[in-house]
Design a protein around this motif. Structure first.
Motif, short mmCIF file in Angstrom:
data_model
loop_
_atom_site.label_atom_id
_atom_site.label_comp_id
_atom_site.label_asym_id
_atom_site.label_seq_id
_atom_site.Cartn_x
_atom_site.Cartn_y
_atom_site.Cartn_z
N GLU A 92 10.30 17.35 -7.88
CA GLU A 92 10.01 18.44 -8.83
C GLU A 92 8.78 18.15 -9.70
N ASP A 93 7.72 17.56 -9.07
CA ASP A 93 6.48 17.27 -9.79
C ASP A 93 6.72 16.34 -10.98
N SER A 94 7.58 15.32 -10.74
CA SER A 94 7.97 14.36 -11.78
C SER A 94 7.46 12.97 -11.43
N GLY A 95 7.17 12.16 -12.43
CA GLY A 95 6.77 10.80 -12.11
C GLY A 95 6.35 9.98 -13.29
N THR B 160 3.89 8.55 -6.59
CA THR B 160 2.92 8.93 -5.59
C THR B 160 3.02 10.43 -5.36
N TYR B 161 2.26 10.92 -4.40
CA TYR B 161 2.33 12.33 -4.01
C TYR B 161 2.94 12.43 -2.62
N GLU B 162 4.07 13.11 -2.53
CA GLU B 162 4.69 13.36 -1.24
C GLU B 162 3.87 14.43 -0.52
N LYS B 163 3.66 14.24 0.76
CA LYS B 163 2.74 15.09 1.48
C LYS B 163 3.46 16.11 2.36
N ASN B 164 2.89 17.30 2.43
CA ASN B 164 3.36 18.32 3.35
C ASN B 164 2.18 19.19 3.74
N VAL B 165 2.34 19.98 4.77
CA VAL B 165 1.26 20.83 5.25
C VAL B 165 1.29 22.15 4.50
N LYS C 263 0.85 -1.19 0.00
CA LYS C 263 0.00 0.00 0.00
C LYS C 263 0.88 1.24 0.00
N ALA C 264 0.33 2.34 -0.49
CA ALA C 264 1.12 3.56 -0.65
C ALA C 264 1.72 4.04 0.67
N SER C 265 0.96 3.92 1.75
CA SER C 265 1.45 4.43 3.04
C SER C 265 2.60 3.60 3.60
N ASP C 266 2.95 2.49 2.96
CA ASP C 266 4.15 1.74 3.38
C ASP C 266 5.41 2.56 3.17
N ALA C 267 5.37 3.54 2.30
CA ALA C 267 6.51 4.44 2.10
C ALA C 267 6.51 5.46 3.25
N SER C 268 7.28 5.18 4.27
CA SER C 268 7.21 5.97 5.50
C SER C 268 7.58 7.43 5.29
N TRP C 269 8.41 7.72 4.28
CA TRP C 269 8.84 9.09 4.04
C TRP C 269 7.71 9.98 3.52
N LEU C 270 6.57 9.36 3.12
CA LEU C 270 5.47 10.14 2.57
C LEU C 270 4.97 11.22 3.52
N THR C 271 4.95 10.94 4.81
CA THR C 271 4.33 11.85 5.77
C THR C 271 5.34 12.48 6.72
N GLU C 272 6.60 12.52 6.33
CA GLU C 272 7.62 13.06 7.23
C GLU C 272 7.36 14.52 7.58
N GLY D 148 3.68 17.10 -3.74
CA GLY D 148 4.12 17.06 -5.12
C GLY D 148 4.30 15.64 -5.62
N TYR D 149 4.15 15.48 -6.93
CA TYR D 149 4.31 14.18 -7.58
C TYR D 149 5.78 13.79 -7.54
N VAL D 150 6.07 12.54 -7.21
CA VAL D 150 7.46 12.08 -7.10
C VAL D 150 7.61 10.70 -7.75
#
Length: 328
Positions: free
Chosen positions: A275-278, A234-239, A191-200, A249-251
């Protein structure tokens, strides 16, 4: 060269690179939803694209919108096109609850990858089953790709839409030897959330369910040391902002199968390109250089090329080839 979800076939016989993407009538000169192909001998100078698949030419096809993420694979002497179609007028049943235990209300509709076949890389491609997508039609899926395991069993690997799951997944389903139908049930990969860096960048305590977890663009790649990699996006998340809304942004990232098998378990690695790449894929040039092509930005996309290095199962960007992709 407008293009989204690029896929390159390096054809050794003709020493020609074939770059497949969704049809853009303003570029190809052909109206309609479908797939077009650019050709090049050197990855720098490209022909005007030609249309190799149109939904309008497929009698009785179940959907005529989309034609996203086309891929072409050689298999048993023929060429198979995978591309994702959808029909917003064919709603799917919304699951009763998501992983957070609350009803998920976003509308779902039929979306999935179809399989089409041709005797030539230049098409025309004809859909093998006009009545339904290849993955189960009750699932909202996209970006199907071909993987053949060491026993010779073909699979379709696809992304199960976050619109149906909130936490998007990668799944796989076995294909018949002629790729015309599926065998058995889907197999969950990760699942996408397995990438722990997504929500750093999201502060502790913030409700992560406000930001869906997206899976896009799988491509499987077997390394010289027999490791199995999967490129995905996926999309890296930030506030963003004082109201606590979450954006990102797309990564382009990748995962490595710990067992070397499709079923994993899959270890998630850090992003390769931001940089919105993927929606990238790997291929080798005719002189043996490993390359990755992605699109950037997500809107009004263009192709970007990178020289890559593999060390065991570790994939790294060596340099951006701005001399080939026009810079910018």
């Amino acid at each position: 060269m407008p293009l989204h979800d690029p896929f390159v076939v390096a054809d050794d016989r003709s020493r020609t690179y074939h770059l497949y993407t969704s049809n853009d009538p303003a570029v190809s000169g052909v109206d309609g939803t479908g797939t077009m192909v650019y050709r090049s001998a050197d990855l720098r100078d490209w022909t005007r694209p030609e249309v190799v698949f149109r939904t309008a030419d497929q009698h009785g096809i179940w959907a005529s919108d989309g034609a996203w993420a086309p891929e072409v694979h050689a298999w048993n002497g023929r060429f198979y096109l995978f591309t994702t179609l959808h029909d917003e007028n064919k709603p799917l049943k919304v699951p009763p609850a998501n992983r957070w235990g609350t009803p998920f209300q976003l509308p779902n509709h039929m979306r999935g990858t179809i399989t089409a076949v041709s005797d030539s890389l230049s098409g025309p491609f004809t859909v093998v089953d006009p009545e339904r997508p290849t993955p189960p039609e009750n699932l909202m899926t996209l970006d199907g790709t071909l993987y053949v395991d060491p026993s010779g069993q073909p699979w379709m690997v696809y992304a199960h839409e976050w619109l149906q799951t909130v936490d998007g997944t990668m799944e796989a389903i076995r294909l018949a030897p002629d790729l015309t139908r599926t065998i058995g049930d889907p197999v969950f990969l990760f699942k996408a959330s397995d990438a722990s860096w997504l929500t750093e960048q999201i502060p502790g305590g913030m409700p992560h369910q406000l930001a869906p977890y997206i899976t896009d663009g799988p491509q499987l790649y077997r390394t010289p040391d027999d490791s199995l990699l999967m490129l995905w996006s996926t999309y890296e998340k930030n506030v963003a902002g004082d109201d606590g809304t979450i954006s990102g942004g797309y990564v382009q990232t990748y995962a490595v199968s710990r067992s070397g098998d499709l079923t994993g378990p899959w270890d998630q690695r850090r992003p390769l390109v931001r940089e919105d790449s993927g929606h990238g894929m790997l291929f080798r040039t005719f002189d043996g250089q490993l390359m990755m092509i992605v699109h950037r930005p997500f809107e009004n996309a263009r192709g970007k090329l990178y020289e890559m290095r593999l060390t065991g199962s570790e994939l790294r960007v060596l340099r951006r080839r701005a001399d080939l992709d026009g810079g910018g």
